[in-house]
Design a protein around this motif. Structure first.
Motif, mmCIF file in Angstrom:
data_model
loop_
_atom_site.group_PDB
_atom_site.id
_atom_site.type_symbol
_atom_site.label_atom_id
_atom_site.label_comp_id
_atom_site.label_asym_id
_atom_site.label_seq_id
_atom_site.Cartn_x
_atom_site.Cartn_y
_atom_site.Cartn_z
ATOM 1 N N UNK A 165 4.032 15.897 -0.087
ATOM 2 C CA UNK A 165 3.097 15.497 0.921
ATOM 3 C C UNK A 165 3.787 15.919 2.235
ATOM 4 N N UNK A 166 2.859 16.032 3.264
ATOM 5 C CA UNK A 166 3.324 16.659 4.475
ATOM 6 C C UNK A 166 2.815 15.317 5.587
ATOM 7 N N UNK A 167 3.576 15.188 6.449
ATOM 8 C CA UNK A 167 3.189 13.976 7.575
ATOM 9 C C UNK A 167 3.502 14.841 9.011
ATOM 10 N N UNK A 201 -3.355 11.710 -0.499
ATOM 11 C CA UNK A 201 -3.860 10.433 -0.877
ATOM 12 C C UNK A 201 -2.251 9.795 -0.853
ATOM 13 N N UNK A 202 -2.448 8.416 -0.243
ATOM 14 C CA UNK A 202 -1.129 7.517 0.050
ATOM 15 C C UNK A 202 -1.463 6.284 -0.564
ATOM 16 N N UNK A 203 -0.225 5.788 -1.406
ATOM 17 C CA UNK A 203 -0.500 4.333 -1.410
ATOM 18 C C UNK A 203 0.666 3.330 -0.722
ATOM 19 N N UNK A 204 1.354 3.895 0.041
ATOM 20 C CA UNK A 204 2.076 3.403 1.196
ATOM 21 C C UNK A 204 2.019 4.102 2.601
ATOM 22 N N UNK A 258 4.144 7.469 1.322
ATOM 23 C CA UNK A 258 4.326 7.608 -0.247
ATOM 24 C C UNK A 258 3.192 8.097 -0.863
ATOM 25 N N UNK A 259 3.204 9.477 -1.143
ATOM 26 C CA UNK A 259 2.042 9.889 -2.056
ATOM 27 C C UNK A 259 1.671 9.055 -3.149
#
Lengths: 113, 111
Positions: free
Chosen positions: B2-4, B28-31, B90-91
């Motif tokens: 994942x890229x931010x 998609x993230x869950x954090x 976090x992905x």
């Protein structure tokens, strides 16, 4: 509010020496992490630890690094033979469950001479 | 992985001004957490916000998970707000929830 504590706050070590960074996570947490931040850069993941074993590690976390949870409360990061490029701020974090926030300690600033 | 991405990279404000910091992420993230790094290097957790909107005093945050971005709003800024603001995610497919940090927004609030 419970918090993650790290010691020492600052460590100065000669290149080639071993160093151990210590962390006391929040007591009922199950997931433990180490991150590092080289001066002026972003924070990078090093390793995650769950159920007394490493669950994931980054490319940075080579054979010079190891982690341990020796007594059920402390969580340590050891660097066996330090290099100049290991100079950074090292953060410990813990989490109670997945899908909950990670709580960070104040960091240990490691300076390698 | 994942890229931010965070924007803007740098921001200078007069005390009392409002600002919006943005965090875009590539999956998609869950954090999702917002942190303020103070001049002593401490990471202060501001929000845990994988979706929705939260407010804490002069700060608020909104995450639109379906569009893969989060915004941090700072109102009536004070000199103590200076520092670097990091978004970390976090992905969804990350087993043990390692956080991936953005490069940060460096904020300077002048009196």
């Amino acid at each position: 509010e419970p918090e993650v504590t790290q010691t020492p706050s600052h460590q100065v070590t000669q290149m080639g020496q071993e160093v151990i960074l210590r962390c006391v996570p929040i007591s009922n947490h199950l997931y433990f992490y180490w991150y590092r931040q080289i001066l002026g850069q972003k924070v990078e993941f090093l390793v995650s630890f769950y159920n007394n074993e490493i669950s994931e590690k980054s490319e940075i976390f080579d054979d010079q690094f190891s982690v341990e949870r020796p007594d059920g409360s402390n969580f340590t990061l050891k660097i066996r033979s330090t290099k100049l490029e290991d100079s950074a701020m090292y953060f410990c974090a813990s989490g109670g469950q997945l899908n909950q926030p990670q709580h960070f300690g104040d960091g240990t600033r490691l300076s390698i001479l | 992985g994942i890229q931010v991405e965070q924007s803007p990279p740098d921001l200078i404000l007069q005390e009392g001004a409002n600002s919006t910091l943005r965090c875009n992420f590539s999956d998609s993230v869950n954090n999702l957490q917002w942190f303020h790094q103070n001049p002593w290097g401490q990471l202060i957790n501001l929000f845990y916000i994988p979706s929705g909107t939260k407010q804490n005093g002069r700060l608020s945050a909104t995450t639109v998970a379906t569009e893969r971005y989060s915004l941090l709003y700072i109102s009536s800024s004070q000199t103590t707000d200076s520092g670097v603001y990091f978004c970390a995610v976090a992905g969804m497919n990350t087993g043990f929830q390692k956080l991936v940090f953005g490069t940060g927004t460096r904020l300077l609030v002048s009196p």
